[in-house]
Write a protein that holds these residues in place. Structure first.
Motif, short mmCIF file in Angstrom:
data_model
loop_
_atom_site.label_atom_id
_atom_site.label_comp_id
_atom_site.label_asym_id
_atom_site.label_seq_id
_atom_site.Cartn_x
_atom_site.Cartn_y
_atom_site.Cartn_z
N GLY A 164 -6.60 1.61 2.00
CA GLY A 164 -7.01 1.26 3.37
C GLY A 164 -6.81 2.46 4.27
O GLY A 164 -5.73 3.06 4.28
N SER A 189 -12.87 2.02 0.23
CA SER A 189 -13.85 1.26 -0.56
C SER A 189 -14.75 2.17 -1.42
O SER A 189 -15.46 1.67 -2.29
CB SER A 189 -14.71 0.39 0.36
N HIS A 190 -14.73 3.49 -1.18
CA HIS A 190 -15.54 4.39 -2.00
C HIS A 190 -14.71 5.10 -3.07
O HIS A 190 -15.23 5.98 -3.76
CB HIS A 190 -16.23 5.44 -1.11
N LEU A 194 -9.93 3.10 -8.56
CA LEU A 194 -8.82 2.70 -7.69
C LEU A 194 -7.61 2.26 -8.53
O LEU A 194 -6.47 2.64 -8.25
CB LEU A 194 -9.27 1.55 -6.77
N ARG A 210 -7.69 -8.18 1.84
CA ARG A 210 -8.30 -9.05 0.82
C ARG A 210 -7.19 -9.73 0.03
O ARG A 210 -6.39 -9.03 -0.63
CB ARG A 210 -9.16 -8.23 -0.15
N PHE A 213 -5.63 -8.81 -3.80
CA PHE A 213 -6.55 -7.79 -4.33
C PHE A 213 -5.84 -6.86 -5.33
O PHE A 213 -6.42 -6.40 -6.30
CB PHE A 213 -7.09 -7.00 -3.13
N VAL A 228 0.77 -4.86 3.36
CA VAL A 228 0.51 -4.97 4.80
C VAL A 228 -0.47 -6.11 5.09
O VAL A 228 -0.48 -6.68 6.18
CB VAL A 228 -0.07 -3.64 5.35
N GLY A 229 -1.28 -6.46 4.11
CA GLY A 229 -2.36 -7.42 4.33
C GLY A 229 -1.88 -8.80 4.76
O GLY A 229 -0.82 -9.27 4.33
N GLY A 261 4.96 -7.90 8.39
CA GLY A 261 4.56 -8.57 9.65
C GLY A 261 5.59 -8.45 10.77
O GLY A 261 5.28 -7.95 11.84
P1 NDP Z 1 -9.35 -2.58 8.23
O1 NDP Z 1 -10.01 -3.90 8.05
O2 NDP Z 1 -9.61 -1.77 9.45
O3 NDP Z 1 -9.67 -1.68 6.96
C1 NDP Z 1 -9.58 -2.14 5.65
C2 NDP Z 1 -9.51 -0.96 4.73
O4 NDP Z 1 -9.57 -1.46 3.39
C3 NDP Z 1 -10.69 0.00 4.90
O5 NDP Z 1 -10.24 1.34 4.89
C4 NDP Z 1 -11.57 -0.29 3.70
O6 NDP Z 1 -12.28 0.82 3.20
C5 NDP Z 1 -10.52 -0.70 2.67
N1 NDP Z 1 -11.14 -1.51 1.64
C6 NDP Z 1 -11.90 -2.62 1.79
N2 NDP Z 1 -12.33 -3.06 0.59
C7 NDP Z 1 -11.82 -2.21 -0.33
C8 NDP Z 1 -11.95 -2.10 -1.75
N3 NDP Z 1 -12.66 -2.99 -2.46
N4 NDP Z 1 -11.30 -1.08 -2.36
C9 NDP Z 1 -10.58 -0.19 -1.67
N5 NDP Z 1 -10.44 -0.23 -0.32
C10 NDP Z 1 -11.07 -1.22 0.34
O7 NDP Z 1 -7.80 -2.75 7.97
P2 NDP Z 1 -6.49 -2.87 8.86
O8 NDP Z 1 -5.66 -1.70 8.49
O9 NDP Z 1 -6.78 -3.15 10.27
O10 NDP Z 1 -5.87 -4.19 8.23
C11 NDP Z 1 -5.62 -4.35 6.85
C12 NDP Z 1 -4.84 -5.62 6.62
O11 NDP Z 1 -3.56 -5.46 7.20
C13 NDP Z 1 -5.42 -6.87 7.27
O12 NDP Z 1 -5.15 -7.98 6.43
C14 NDP Z 1 -4.65 -7.00 8.55
O13 NDP Z 1 -4.57 -8.34 9.00
C15 NDP Z 1 -3.29 -6.49 8.12
N6 NDP Z 1 -2.49 -5.94 9.21
C16 NDP Z 1 -1.21 -6.37 9.33
C17 NDP Z 1 -0.39 -5.89 10.30
C18 NDP Z 1 1.01 -6.37 10.40
O14 NDP Z 1 1.59 -6.41 11.44
N7 NDP Z 1 1.63 -6.74 9.32
C19 NDP Z 1 -0.85 -4.90 11.28
C20 NDP Z 1 -2.21 -4.43 11.03
C21 NDP Z 1 -2.98 -4.96 10.04
P3 NDP Z 1 -13.46 1.55 4.06
O15 NDP Z 1 -12.76 2.36 5.11
O16 NDP Z 1 -14.15 2.38 3.06
O17 NDP Z 1 -14.30 0.44 4.64
#
Ligand code: NDP
Length: 280
Positions: A164, A189-190, A194, A210, A213, A228-229, A261
């Motif tokens: 990410g 994602s590219h 991975l 996701r 994942f 983090v997700g 979180g």
């Molecule tokens: P974004 O949605 O902005 O970005 C997601 C990243 O994941 C992108 O860089 C994307 O790649 C990458 N990605 C998506 N699909 C794939 C794949 N198949 N393989 C590899 N990489 C992939 O993410 P955030 O950083 O904003 O948020 C990520 C998660 O963290 C979310 O679930 C969010 O809710 C959570 N979060 C939690 C926080 C907390 O306080 N705990 C704070 C912030 C976020 P690409 O750039 O190429 O599109």
């Protein structure tokens, strides 16, 4: 470290908040002030903002929430930010994301004074982060580094892979891990192979959004896994890591909920206190 330690962000965040409350009390004088601007009525944003307000109150930080209608113009929002920039009782300002489509989050981030930018999104703070200078840096990545240090995870010399590359988590965390002398790969994602890349990681951070994942096959045995997700599913909040299958083979892992979180708000308070101490 014992096999499969579960790193409790919740417990650590509580400790951080308690220490901040003590520090504010010890220093005394005008309390730290945090202004949170919320535009529109996104239900998740409302919950986050009320959690921030509550946490501020408990720590002894004065918080003010500025609520603006979802149809507010960008110009009016910028005027509001300008008035908070001028307000000497306000040490930290943040604008809750997401913003409505007609408002540019980048323009808003650049309008907040860098010394009040407690989210760490202003280009000056981003530059300071990558240059290795002091500044205000994004709360979630700062919290992750602090949790790892608190848990005695070796970062110096470790191979770290972050999945990410967002401006909020992935990129600033890469800069912070680099500061701690990890060798950092930032996957997205590219990324080709991975799974193979992740399997080389001593520290694997998942910030994808996701559910489950990151599978067991992605993990180097003994690795530290930071999840983090956060995805809302029918089963409740689910992380990016397949916890049940990954936990038995990794060295340490953060759960969801109760892992990364709670760190975000704790380190938002920490950034606010940092800004306040500079202003005092
Ligand atoms: P974004 O949605 O902005 O970005 C997601 C990243 O994941 C992108 O860089 C994307 O790649 C990458 N990605 C998506 N699909 C794939 C794949 N198949 N393989 C590899 N990489 C992939 O993410 P955030 O950083 O904003 O948020 C990520 C998660 O963290 C979310 O679930 C969010 O809710 C959570 N979060 C939690 C926080 C907390 O306080 N705990 C704070 C912030 C976020 P690409 O750039 O190429 O599109």
């Amino acid at each position: 470290m014992a096999e499969s330690s579960v790193l409790s962000g919740r417990k650590f965040a509580k400790e951080v908040r308690r220490n901040l409350a003590e520090e504010i009390n010890r220093i005394g004088g005008r309390p730290p002030g945090l202004a949170v601007v919320i535009v529109g009525d996104d239900p998740a944003s409302r919950v986050y903002v009320s959690m921030k307000e509550k946490a501020c109150g408990k720590a002894g930080i004065d918080s003010v929430v500025v609520r603006l209608d979802g149809s507010v113009s960008q110009q009016k929002l910028l005027l509001q930010i300008d008035s908070l920039n001028q307000d000497t009782s306000v040490d930290g300002i943040l604008c809750q994301l997401p913003l409505p489509g007609h408002i540019s989050a980048d323009t808003v981030a650049s309008a907040i004074l860098p010394e009040k930018d407690v989210d760490g999104f202003h280009p000056e703070n981003v530059g300071r982060l990558w240059r290795g200078e002091d500044g205000l840096f994004p709360c979630t990545p700062v919290g992750i580094i602090a949790l790892m240090k608190h848990s005695n995870i070796d970062i110096d010399g470790a191979d770290a892979v972050i999945v990410g590359r967002s401006n909020i988590v992935g990129k600033p965390l890469a800069a912070l891990l680099l500061r701690e002398n990890a060798t950092v790969s930032l996957a997205h994602s590219h990324t080709s192979d991975l799974e193979g890349l992740c399997r080389k990681a001593d520290i694997l951070v998942a910030a994808v959004g996701r559910p489950r994942f990151i599978k067991r096959e992605f993990i180097k045995p003994g690795a530290t896994v930071i999840d983090v997700g956060i995805s809302r599913t029918d089963e409740g909040l689910v992380g990016d890591v397949d916890f049940d299958n990954v936990a038995p083979i990794c060295g340490a892992i953060t759960p969801v909920p109760g892992g990364v979180g709670p760190l975000t708000i704790a380190f938002l308070l920490s950034n606010t206190v940092k800004a306040w101490k500079r202003n005092n």
